[in-house]
Design a protein around this motif. Structure first.
Motif, PDB file in Angstrom:
ATOM      1  N   ASN A   1      43.543  53.364  61.410  1.00  0.00           N
ATOM      2  CA  ASN A   1      44.425  52.310  61.900  1.00  0.00           C
ATOM      3  C   ASN A   1      45.093  51.601  60.724  1.00  0.00           C
ATOM      4  O   ASN A   1      44.412  51.140  59.816  1.00  0.00           O
ATOM      5  CB  ASN A   1      43.597  51.305  62.707  1.00  0.00           C
ATOM      6  CG  ASN A   1      44.467  50.337  63.485  1.00  0.00           C
ATOM      7  OD1 ASN A   1      45.516  49.912  63.009  1.00  0.00           O
ATOM      8  ND2 ASN A   1      44.021  49.985  64.672  1.00  0.00           N
ATOM      9  N   PRO A   2      46.454  51.506  60.724  1.00  0.00           N
ATOM     10  CA  PRO A   2      47.120  50.876  59.593  1.00  0.00           C
ATOM     11  C   PRO A   2      46.903  49.375  59.497  1.00  0.00           C
ATOM     12  O   PRO A   2      47.345  48.742  58.554  1.00  0.00           O
ATOM     13  CB  PRO A   2      48.603  51.198  59.839  1.00  0.00           C
ATOM     14  CG  PRO A   2      48.719  51.411  61.295  1.00  0.00           C
ATOM     15  CD  PRO A   2      47.408  52.023  61.715  1.00  0.00           C
ATOM     16  N   ASP A   3      46.241  48.779  60.460  1.00  0.00           N
ATOM     17  CA  ASP A   3      45.931  47.352  60.394  1.00  0.00           C
ATOM     18  C   ASP A   3      44.532  47.166  59.817  1.00  0.00           C
ATOM     19  O   ASP A   3      43.595  47.860  60.179  1.00  0.00           O
ATOM     20  CB  ASP A   3      45.998  46.717  61.787  1.00  0.00           C
ATOM     21  CG  ASP A   3      47.413  46.734  62.340  1.00  0.00           C
ATOM     22  OD1 ASP A   3      48.339  46.477  61.558  1.00  0.00           O
ATOM     23  OD2 ASP A   3      47.582  47.024  63.530  1.00  0.00           O
TER      24      ASP A   3
ATOM     25  N   ARG B   1      55.637  50.594  58.896  1.00  0.00           N
ATOM     26  CA  ARG B   1      54.242  50.665  58.455  1.00  0.00           C
ATOM     27  C   ARG B   1      53.539  51.857  59.091  1.00  0.00           C
ATOM     28  O   ARG B   1      52.776  52.581  58.422  1.00  0.00           O
ATOM     29  CB  ARG B   1      53.547  49.362  58.827  1.00  0.00           C
ATOM     30  CG  ARG B   1      52.165  49.209  58.249  1.00  0.00           C
ATOM     31  CD  ARG B   1      51.662  47.793  58.499  1.00  0.00           C
ATOM     32  NE  ARG B   1      51.311  47.542  59.862  1.00  0.00           N
ATOM     33  CZ  ARG B   1      51.696  46.469  60.552  1.00  0.00           C
ATOM     34  NH1 ARG B   1      52.471  45.558  60.016  1.00  0.00           N
ATOM     35  NH2 ARG B   1      51.306  46.300  61.796  1.00  0.00           N
ATOM     36  N   ALA B   2      53.804  52.101  60.367  1.00  0.00           N
ATOM     37  CA  ALA B   2      53.175  53.228  61.055  1.00  0.00           C
ATOM     38  C   ALA B   2      53.583  54.553  60.417  1.00  0.00           C
ATOM     39  O   ALA B   2      52.760  55.473  60.284  1.00  0.00           O
ATOM     40  CB  ALA B   2      53.548  53.202  62.536  1.00  0.00           C
ATOM     41  N   ARG B   3      54.840  54.669  60.000  1.00  0.00           N
ATOM     42  CA  ARG B   3      55.283  55.911  59.347  1.00  0.00           C
ATOM     43  C   ARG B   3      54.660  56.077  57.973  1.00  0.00           C
ATOM     44  O   ARG B   3      54.385  57.199  57.544  1.00  0.00           O
ATOM     45  CB  ARG B   3      56.802  55.926  59.219  1.00  0.00           C
ATOM     46  CG  ARG B   3      57.554  56.049  60.530  1.00  0.00           C
ATOM     47  CD  ARG B   3      59.007  56.400  60.302  1.00  0.00           C
ATOM     48  NE  ARG B   3      59.148  57.764  59.794  1.00  0.00           N
ATOM     49  CZ  ARG B   3      60.300  58.279  59.365  1.00  0.00           C
ATOM     50  NH1 ARG B   3      61.390  57.542  59.374  1.00  0.00           N
ATOM     51  NH2 ARG B   3      60.356  59.522  58.934  1.00  0.00           N
TER      52      ARG B   3
ATOM     53  N   TYR C   1      51.692  55.142  57.140  1.00  0.00           N
ATOM     54  CA  TYR C   1      50.261  55.404  57.270  1.00  0.00           C
ATOM     55  C   TYR C   1      49.976  56.391  58.403  1.00  0.00           C
ATOM     56  O   TYR C   1      48.932  56.333  59.038  1.00  0.00           O
ATOM     57  CB  TYR C   1      49.514  54.090  57.538  1.00  0.00           C
ATOM     58  CG  TYR C   1      49.390  53.209  56.317  1.00  0.00           C
ATOM     59  CD1 TYR C   1      48.308  53.317  55.452  1.00  0.00           C
ATOM     60  CD2 TYR C   1      50.372  52.276  56.025  1.00  0.00           C
ATOM     61  CE1 TYR C   1      48.203  52.510  54.322  1.00  0.00           C
ATOM     62  CE2 TYR C   1      50.282  51.463  54.895  1.00  0.00           C
ATOM     63  CZ  TYR C   1      49.189  51.586  54.052  1.00  0.00           C
ATOM     64  OH  TYR C   1      49.105  50.792  52.936  1.00  0.00           O
ATOM     65  N   SER C   2      50.885  57.324  58.618  1.00  0.00           N
ATOM     66  CA  SER C   2      50.775  58.195  59.783  1.00  0.00           C
ATOM     67  C   SER C   2      49.702  59.267  59.648  1.00  0.00           C
ATOM     68  O   SER C   2      49.168  59.753  60.640  1.00  0.00           O
ATOM     69  CB  SER C   2      52.129  58.860  60.062  1.00  0.00           C
ATOM     70  OG  SER C   2      52.565  59.595  58.926  1.00  0.00           O
TER      71      SER C   2
END
Length: 230
Positions: A22-24, A69-71, A73-74
Motif C-alpha cells: 500500500n503506497p500509504d 503516487r499510485a503509479r 508505487y504500482s
C-alpha cells in the motif's frame, strides 16, 4: 507472414508485475504550500535525510497526487520502491493550478525546496526534477535561486520528458537565465516525447520506449537515474 509468438490473445507476453505494498504509510507527510501540495514518503524513520524532489507534470487544474503516487508505487520494482531501497526520501510536488504562469509554478518549487531544507536531517545534496512542464518549473526555480545567490542544495537536476519554455517565457527578464549552473543535469526521455530539449544542455541523457506494463518510469531508467545522482 511470421507466426504469432503469442497465439493466445488472453495471455500477456510480458510478465505480470508484482503489486507493491500500500503506497500509504504512517510515516507519510503532507505539506500545504501557497501554490500546491507536497506529499512526503521518508525511506526510514529518520525523517528526510536524502531528499529527491519530483514535480508533477503541470497541466490545467489541480494535480491528482493520489493518482500519480499510485503509479509511482504500482509494483515492487517501481520508482517509489527503488527510491526507498536506495535510502532516498521522496517529496512529490503537485500544483494547485498546473496552467498557472511559469513564474508561479517556479515559486511553488522554491517554497517546497525551502521547506525540505528546513526539515532535512544532515546535509546530503538534493536530487530535484520534474515531469513535463514540471521539469521546466524546477529548472527555472533553481536558476532563479542561483541568481539570487540562495542555496538550493541541489546536487542533481533531472528532466523527465521535459518541455522547453515558450518564446515569451524564454525572453522574460524575470527568469534571468533558463538553466541552473550548479547541479549536474540529467535528461530522461521515455516514449514518443517531443524533442524539445537539446542533449547538449545536459551532462548525461538516456532514452527508452514506453514501458509495456504502464510504469511511469521503466525500471532500467530508474536505475540509470539513481546511479547518476551526484
Amino acid at each position: 507472414m511470421a507466426p504469432n509468438p503469442n497465439p493466445n490473445p488472453n495471455v500477456n507476453a510480458n510478465p505480470t508485475p508484482t503489486p507493491a505494498s500500500n503506497p500509504d504509510s504512517a510515516s507519510d507527510q503532507e505539506w500545504k504550500l501557497d501554490g500546491g501540495t507536497a506529499w512526503i514518503r521518508p525511506s526510514s524513520d529518520r525523517g528526510i535525510v536524502k531528499p529527491l524532489v519530483l514535480a508533477s507534470k503541470a497541466g490545467p487544474g489541480e494535480t491528482d497526487l493520489a493518482a500519480l503516487r499510485a503509479r509511482l508505487y504500482s509494483t515492487t520494482d517501481s520508482f517509489g520502491e527503488a527510491l526507498r531501497a536506495r535510502g532516498h526520501d521522496l517529496i512529490l510536488l503537485g500544483f494547485n493550478d498546473g496552467a498557472a504562469p511559469l513564474a508561479d509554478l517556479a515559486d511553488t518549487v522554491v517554497e517546497a525546496l525551502r521547506r525540505t531544507a528546513a526539515e532535512q536531517t544532515g546535509d546530503a545534496p538534493f536530487a530535484v526534477g520534474g515531469i513535463g512542464r514540471g521539469a521546466l518549473a524546477v529548472r527555472y526555480a533553481l536558476a532563479g535561486m542561483e541568481y539570487r545567490q540562495e542555496n538550493h542544495r541541489a546536487g542533481t537536476y533531472f528532466s523527465f520528458n521535459g518541455t522547453a519554455p515558450s518564446p515569451e517565457e524564454h525572453t522574460d527578464p524575470a527568469h534571468h537565465t533558463s538553466w541552473p549552473q550548479i547541479p549536474k543535469r540529467l535528461k530522461l526521455t521515455i516514449g514518443e516525447a517531443p524533442a524539445a530539449l537539446s542533449d547538449a544542455d545536459f551532462d548525461d541523457t538516456t532514452a527508452a520506449p514506453t514501458d509495456p506494463n504502464g510504469l511511469l518510469f521503466p525500471g532500467a531508467q530508474v536505475t540509470w537515474l539513481l546511479n547518476h545522482l551526484a
